[in-house]
Design an enzyme around this catalytic site. Structure first.
Site, PDB file in Angstrom:
ATOM      1  N   GLU A 168       0.818  -1.219   0.000  1.00 32.23           N
ATOM      2  CA  GLU A 168       0.000   0.000   0.000  1.00 32.23           C
ATOM      3  C   GLU A 168       0.850   1.266   0.000  1.00 32.23           C
ATOM      4  OE1 GLU A 168      -2.798  -0.153   3.260  1.00 32.23           O
ATOM      5  OE2 GLU A 168      -3.899  -1.806   2.375  1.00 32.23           O
ATOM      6  N   GLU A 367      -4.854  -8.873   1.192  1.00 26.82           N
ATOM      7  CA  GLU A 367      -5.444  -8.480   2.476  1.00 26.82           C
ATOM      8  C   GLU A 367      -6.934  -8.263   2.264  1.00 26.82           C
ATOM      9  OE1 GLU A 367      -3.872  -5.020   4.606  1.00 26.82           O
ATOM     10  OE2 GLU A 367      -1.826  -5.643   4.150  1.00 26.82           O
TER      11      GLU A 367
HETATM   12  C1  GAL Z   1      -4.147  -2.065   5.797  1.00 29.89           C
HETATM   13  C2  GAL Z   1      -2.664  -2.151   6.097  1.00 29.89           C
HETATM   14  C3  GAL Z   1      -2.355  -2.971   7.295  1.00 29.89           C
HETATM   15  C4  GAL Z   1      -3.388  -2.963   8.385  1.00 29.89           C
HETATM   16  C5  GAL Z   1      -4.782  -3.011   7.803  1.00 29.89           C
HETATM   17  C6  GAL Z   1      -5.902  -2.998   8.792  1.00 29.89           C
HETATM   18  O1  GAL Z   1      -4.436  -0.937   5.061  1.00 29.89           O
HETATM   19  O2  GAL Z   1      -1.949  -2.710   5.032  1.00 29.89           O
HETATM   20  O3  GAL Z   1      -1.097  -2.580   7.744  1.00 29.89           O
HETATM   21  O4  GAL Z   1      -3.208  -1.950   9.294  1.00 29.89           O
HETATM   22  O5  GAL Z   1      -4.952  -1.975   6.896  1.00 29.89           O
HETATM   23  O6  GAL Z   1      -6.112  -1.745   9.395  1.00 29.89           O
END
Ligand code: GAL
Length: 462
Positions: A168, A367
């Site tokens: 990200e 994710e």
């Molecule tokens: C994403 C990020 C993670 C984690 C997740 C949940 O954007 O890659 O590091 O924090 O959000 O909040």
């Protein structure tokens, strides 16, 4: 048991995390400082409940047991990140032998347990010394990153075959240079765009190094949070707002990563507003010649936008938000425990877009997940009954399955995250893990979703 949603053979089932959020041991093992250690030391009040990155979930000391826990719930792959300031304290120069041992141990342990390590090089955690000389605004930092990447490939590349340059990369731009939720808390769009651009130059250099090694079965990619920008209506003004949003928040990284060039419309927009970053001779070719092998897609929630209702204050700093307003769709489905909209179909729309407009680049869900505050209220007989998380995952997997049936090139699904971890300014406010972590004892307990996921992975579907 009948399987309604069967996934392709060899589908990647697992989860993801990052060094700063999970390792702890922030001042052990020869690690240098990164911006999170520094920011917490100077402004602890900005972190939820005053909890900092010092110990987080203590994976540094508990990795052996944790990998057993991963195995127990059917992981065949797992993404972690290397902490740059642990591997190379200060960000440049000598490698820290204790860090090499630690990452070697983790990688070996994963492989011994049939869990493929996916390794990411940068997850928001700039070494402090490099931030002090300008962070991603500085070309010297790009060079340091290239060397760090090369070192990592040399040290671990014999066993790690799936690499990512950044997670990200837009988030440090937004957090650190636009919206004040990451150090260095600058609010300056021009600098933000320079940071974004330089990050992509660093990315392309790492891809170039990796490809020059000609690792036959190795792949390198980037992980992007792709957030579809749905317009309120088909009114041209709403469509324009959503298109600009898409340019700023998706295509600014997706196009250079997959196509090797920036969208002309984005360049024109920035030019019109005097916001173009500085470039150097050779950058264009570098980007063009070093596109990714595969893409990680992070998806949590959609973005809904409408045309601007009021003119931006001409005295306020230039922002992407000058071109759109956020739109709260009546009746949208919410995660009430986190305040985010849930829109499962978003995952399908992202995949179809990749199929139709990005050469069907190989990808996976790197994710996806559901943050919940005060999860302890859902404990029954000692276990968190997180049926809401099971529903969330199921809903997204169904749409992913449909996308795959329609020819999308998706290879896996990783949940955020394996065990509850430290979420930056939110610290431990929202819990995302398959396993809960007791912050005092660090004890891990499987949630109901962990058991459910074991079946999914074992059956390669549900
Ligand atoms: C994403 C990020 C993670 C984690 C997740 C949940 O954007 O890659 O590091 O924090 O959000 O909040």
């Amino acid at each position: 048991m009948s399987i309604q949603y069967k996934f392709p053979d060899g589908f990647w089932w697992g989860s993801a995390t990052s060094a700063t959020q999970m390792e702890g041991a922030a001042s052990e093992g020869g690690k240098g400082l990164n911006i999170w250690d520094h920011w917490y030391a100077t402004e602890p009040n900005r972190f939820f409940d005053g909890v900092g990155p010092e110990t987080t979930s203590d994976f540094y000391n508990k990795y052996k047991k944790d990998i057993q826990l991963m195995k127990q719930i059917g992981h065949n792959s797992f993404r972690l990140s290397i902490s740059w300031s642990r591997l190379i304290p200060g960000g440049e120069g000598e490698v820290n032998p204790e860090a090499v041992t630690f990452y070697n141990n983790v990688i070996d342990e994963l492989i011994e347990n049939d869990i493929e390590p996916f390794v990411n090089l940068f997850h928001f955690d700039m070494p402090l010394e490099l931030q002090d000389i300008g962070g991603w605004e500085s070309r010297r930092v790009i060079d340091a990153y290239e060397q760090y990447a090369q070192k990592s490939f040399e040290l671990f590349g014999d066993r790690v075959k799936k690499w990512f340059t950044f997670n990200e990369p837009i988030v440090p731009v937004e957090g650190g240079y636009l919206y004040d939720f990451h150090y260095p808390n600058v609010v300056d769009a021009k600098r933000a765009f320079q940071v974004a651009y330089n990050t992509m130059i660093a990315h392309a250099k790492a891809v170039q190094v990796y490809h020059s090694l000609n690792v036959e079965d190795g792949q390198i990619g980037i992980i992007l949070n792709l957030t579809p920008s749905y317009p309120r209506s088909s009114n041209p003004a709403d469509l324009k707002a959503s298109n600009i949003c898409d340019l700023f928040f998706n295509r600014s990284f997706l196009d250079p990563a997959v196509k090797g060039e920036y969208p002309t419309e984005l360049v024109q927009l920035l030019e019109e507003h005097g916001q173009l970053p500085e470039t150097e001779v050779g950058d264009k070719e570098l980007l063009k010649n070093n596109i990714i092998d595969f893409l990680g897609v992070n998806y949590y929630q959609p973005r809904r936008v409408k045309s601007k209702e009021t003119l931006p204050n001409p005295y306020s700093p230039f922002m992407p938000d000058w071109f759109f307003d956020n739109y709260e769709m009546p009746g949208r489905k919410m995660n009430p425990y986190r305040g985010w909209e849930i829109y499962e179909k978003g995952i399908y729309d992202i995949m179809i877009n990749l199929r139709d407009n990005y050469g069907n680049v190989e990808s996976f869900i790197s994710e996806n997940g559901m943050g919940v505050q005060d999860e302890a209220r859902f404990i029954k007989d000692g276990r968190i009954e997180d049926d809401y998380r099971i529903d969330f995952i199921k809903g997204h997997l169904e749409w992913l399955h449909k996308a795959i049936n329609e020819g999308c090139n998706a290879k896996g699904y990783h949940l955020w995250t394996f065990l509850d971890n430290w979420s930056w300014m939110n610290a431990y406010k929202n819990r995302y893990g398959f396993y809960s972590v007791n912050l005092e004892t660090k004890e891990r307990t499987a949630k109901k979703s962990a058991t459910w996921f074991t079946d999914v992975s074992t059956n390669n579907g549900f």
